[in-house]
Design an enzyme around this catalytic site. Structure first.
Site, mmCIF file in Angstrom:
data_model
loop_
_atom_site.group_PDB
_atom_site.id
_atom_site.type_symbol
_atom_site.label_atom_id
_atom_site.label_comp_id
_atom_site.label_asym_id
_atom_site.label_seq_id
_atom_site.Cartn_x
_atom_site.Cartn_y
_atom_site.Cartn_z
ATOM 1 N N ARG A 49 0.841 -1.190 0.000
ATOM 2 C CA ARG A 49 0.000 0.000 0.000
ATOM 3 C C ARG A 49 0.881 1.246 0.000
ATOM 4 O O ARG A 49 2.017 1.219 0.476
ATOM 5 C CB ARG A 49 -0.917 0.011 1.222
ATOM 6 C CG ARG A 49 -1.820 -1.211 1.325
ATOM 7 C CD ARG A 49 -2.595 -1.190 2.645
ATOM 8 N NE ARG A 49 -3.477 -2.345 2.768
ATOM 9 C CZ ARG A 49 -3.160 -3.486 3.371
ATOM 10 N NH1 ARG A 49 -1.938 -3.626 3.897
ATOM 11 N NH2 ARG A 49 -4.020 -4.488 3.447
ATOM 12 N N LYS A 92 -1.681 -2.762 8.168
ATOM 13 C CA LYS A 92 -2.802 -2.330 8.997
ATOM 14 C C LYS A 92 -2.745 -3.012 10.352
ATOM 15 O O LYS A 92 -2.399 -4.177 10.468
ATOM 16 C CB LYS A 92 -4.120 -2.674 8.294
ATOM 17 C CG LYS A 92 -4.364 -1.874 7.016
ATOM 18 C CD LYS A 92 -5.704 -2.215 6.410
ATOM 19 C CE LYS A 92 -5.975 -1.367 5.176
ATOM 20 N NZ LYS A 92 -7.294 -1.677 4.558
ATOM 21 N N HIS A 97 -2.981 2.349 -5.930
ATOM 22 C CA HIS A 97 -3.829 1.171 -5.788
ATOM 23 C C HIS A 97 -3.946 0.420 -7.119
ATOM 24 O O HIS A 97 -4.103 -0.808 -7.129
ATOM 25 C CB HIS A 97 -5.209 1.568 -5.265
ATOM 26 C CG HIS A 97 -5.709 0.643 -4.196
ATOM 27 N ND1 HIS A 97 -5.015 0.394 -3.029
ATOM 28 C CD2 HIS A 97 -6.823 -0.124 -4.126
ATOM 29 C CE1 HIS A 97 -5.687 -0.457 -2.290
ATOM 30 N NE2 HIS A 97 -6.785 -0.799 -2.934
ATOM 31 N N ARG A 103 -1.053 -1.788 -7.126
ATOM 32 C CA ARG A 103 -1.286 -2.908 -6.203
ATOM 33 C C ARG A 103 -2.182 -3.961 -6.857
ATOM 34 O O ARG A 103 -1.883 -5.162 -6.814
ATOM 35 C CB ARG A 103 -1.917 -2.361 -4.920
ATOM 36 C CG ARG A 103 -2.216 -3.406 -3.849
ATOM 37 C CD ARG A 103 -2.588 -2.655 -2.564
ATOM 38 N NE ARG A 103 -3.272 -3.487 -1.596
ATOM 39 C CZ ARG A 103 -2.665 -4.270 -0.700
ATOM 40 N NH1 ARG A 103 -1.348 -4.358 -0.690
ATOM 41 N NH2 ARG A 103 -3.362 -4.963 0.170
ATOM 42 N N HIS A 139 -3.384 -9.237 3.215
ATOM 43 C CA HIS A 139 -4.812 -9.381 3.464
ATOM 44 C C HIS A 139 -5.037 -10.337 4.633
ATOM 45 O O HIS A 139 -4.484 -11.437 4.661
ATOM 46 C CB HIS A 139 -5.531 -9.941 2.231
ATOM 47 C CG HIS A 139 -5.719 -8.930 1.146
ATOM 48 N ND1 HIS A 139 -5.923 -9.278 -0.176
ATOM 49 C CD2 HIS A 139 -5.744 -7.573 1.173
ATOM 50 C CE1 HIS A 139 -6.062 -8.195 -0.902
ATOM 51 N NE2 HIS A 139 -5.956 -7.145 -0.107
ATOM 52 N N TYR A 162 -9.070 -10.642 -7.149
ATOM 53 C CA TYR A 162 -8.090 -10.618 -8.228
ATOM 54 C C TYR A 162 -8.245 -11.805 -9.166
ATOM 55 O O TYR A 162 -7.873 -11.727 -10.334
ATOM 56 C CB TYR A 162 -6.674 -10.572 -7.644
ATOM 57 C CG TYR A 162 -6.450 -9.343 -6.821
ATOM 58 C CD1 TYR A 162 -6.331 -8.088 -7.422
ATOM 59 C CD2 TYR A 162 -6.406 -9.402 -5.434
ATOM 60 C CE1 TYR A 162 -6.159 -6.946 -6.659
ATOM 61 C CE2 TYR A 162 -6.226 -8.266 -4.675
ATOM 62 C CZ TYR A 162 -6.106 -7.048 -5.286
ATOM 63 O OH TYR A 162 -5.947 -5.915 -4.543
#
Length: 305
Positions: free
Chosen positions: A155, A179, A251, A254, A277, A286
Site C-alpha cells: 500500500r 494495517k 492502488h 497494487r 490481506h 483478483y
C-alpha cells in the site's frame, strides 16, 4: 447527541437511553449515525401509526425498502441495517420488545467493482522509460516509488512508512508495517531494488537533512514522503495513454501486481501474504480480474466463441 426533545416523551426517553448505551463502546461517528438511524426508524413507525412496542420485521423491511426506493446506496442501506439491529437488540434487552426482529433482516450484498489493471508489457515499457540518465532527485524518487509499489504490491501508506533498516539487500526483501501494526516481509524484484538503490545513492542525499531520520523516501524539504506526493509520483509516471487502463494510482499498481502474479501462476495464498490481506476473501477479487481478461481474450480469439 442531537435534539430528541421534538420526539414524543416515550420515544425521546428511549433515544436518550440508546445514546447512553452506544457511547461506551463505539466511536462518536458511529454513535451519531446509529442514533440518526434509530430516530428515522421511530419516525417511520409514527408515520404508520404504530407504537415502538409494535416494531416487527415487516416494519423494518418497509423502512429499508423506502430508503432503497429513494436511491440510497447499498452501503448506506447496509449501515442502517446494522444500526437497526443494534437498536432492536437494545429494545429487546430493555424489555420494550418481546422478541428481537433485527436478526431476521439481512443487509444487501455489497457490489465490488473490479479494479483497474495495467497491461503487463506496456507497464514494463513505461517503467523502463520513466527515468532517463541524469535525472533529478525528484525523478529518481518517482521511478523508485513506482517500481517498488509495482514489484511488491504494498500500500502507498506502507511505502511511505519504510525506514532504511527495513531494506534487506542480501535477501532482496522489504519489511512492511501494515494495517493494525501487522508486520510482514515481502520480496522485491531486481529492477525495483536497482531503482531504490539509485534513489538512495544519488537522490536521497540531495534532500536529506539532520531531521530526516531513517525514512527511505523523502520530500523535497527533507521530511518523510507523504502519501499525496507519492500518488502524484505514480500519476506522473503512469499517466500515459499507452500505459494506462482506467486510472494511474498506487492502488492500480497494487491491483496490477496481484493480478499479474496470478496470471503468471502464483497461488492465491502467496498473493494474500504478499498483499497483507487478513482474509483470503479480500484476495479472491483478483481471480475475477484474471478470469475476466481470459474471457475477453477467448471471445476475441476463439472461432466458436
Amino acid at each position: 447527541m442531537g435534539d430528541v426533545s421534538a420526539e414524543s416523551g416515550d420515544v425521546a426517553e428511549v433515544l436518550t437511553e440508546f445514546h447512553h448505551a452506544l457511547v461506551h463502546d463505539r466511536s462518536p461517528h458511529t454513535v451519531r449515525a446509529y442514533l440518526a438511524d434509530a430516530r428515522a426508524l421511530c419516525a417511520h413507525l409514527n408515520t404508520l401509526g404504530r407504537r415502538l412496542e409494535e416494531l416487527d420485521v415487516a416494519t423494518l423491511r418497509s423502512w429499508l425498502s423506502g430508503m432503497h426506493d429513494s436511491g440510497a446506496s447499498r452501503a448506506t442501506v447496509a449501515r442502517r441495517v446494522a444500526a437497526a439491529r443494534v437498536f432492536t437488540a437494545f429494545l429487546t434487552r430493555t424489555g420494550r420488545l418481546a422478541a428481537d426482529p433485527g436478526p431476521m433482516v439481512s443487509a444487501p450484498r455489497q457490489q465490488r467493482s473490479l479494479p483497474g489493471v495495467l497491461d503487463e508489457e506496456k507497464t514494463a515499457t513505461a517503467l523502463d522509460n520513466s527515468s532517463p540518465p541524469g535525472d533529478s532527485a525528484a525523478a529518481l524518487r518517482r521511478t523508485a516509488v513506482v517500481e517498488v509499489l509495482y514489484a511488491t504490491g504494498i500500500r502507498v501508506g506502507e511505502l511511505c512508512a519504510l525506514d532504511l533498516d527495513d531494506i534487506d539487500r542480501e535477501r532482496r526483501t522489504l519489511r512492511v508495517w501494515g494495517k493494525g501494526s501487522a508486520q510482514r516481509v515481502v520480496p522485491v524484484g531486481a529492477p525495483a531494488l536497482a531503482a531504490l538503490e539509485r534513489w538512495l545513492r544519488d537522490g536521497r542525499p540531495q534532500w536529506a537533512t539532520p531531521s530526516s531520520g531513517p525514512a527511505v523516501f523523502l520530500g523535497a524539504r527533507g521530511g518523510r514522503l507523504g502519501t499525496r506526493t507519492a500518488r502524484r509520483d505514480v500519476h506522473q509516471c503512469l499517466d500515459r495513454e499507452e500505459a494506462r487502463n482506467g486510472s494511474s494510482s498506487p492502488h492500480t499498481l497494487r491491483h496490477s501486481a496481484a493480478t499479474h502474479l496470478l496470471n503468471g501462476g502464483a497461488d492465491l495464498r502467496s498473493v494474500q501474504e504478499l498483499l497483507g490481506h487478513a482474509s483470503l476473501q479480500s484476495t479472491q477479487v483478483y481471480t475475477h480480474v484474471s478470469v475476466e481478461r481470459l474471457a475477453h481474450t477467448y471471445n476475441q480469439a476463439h472461432p466458436r466463441a
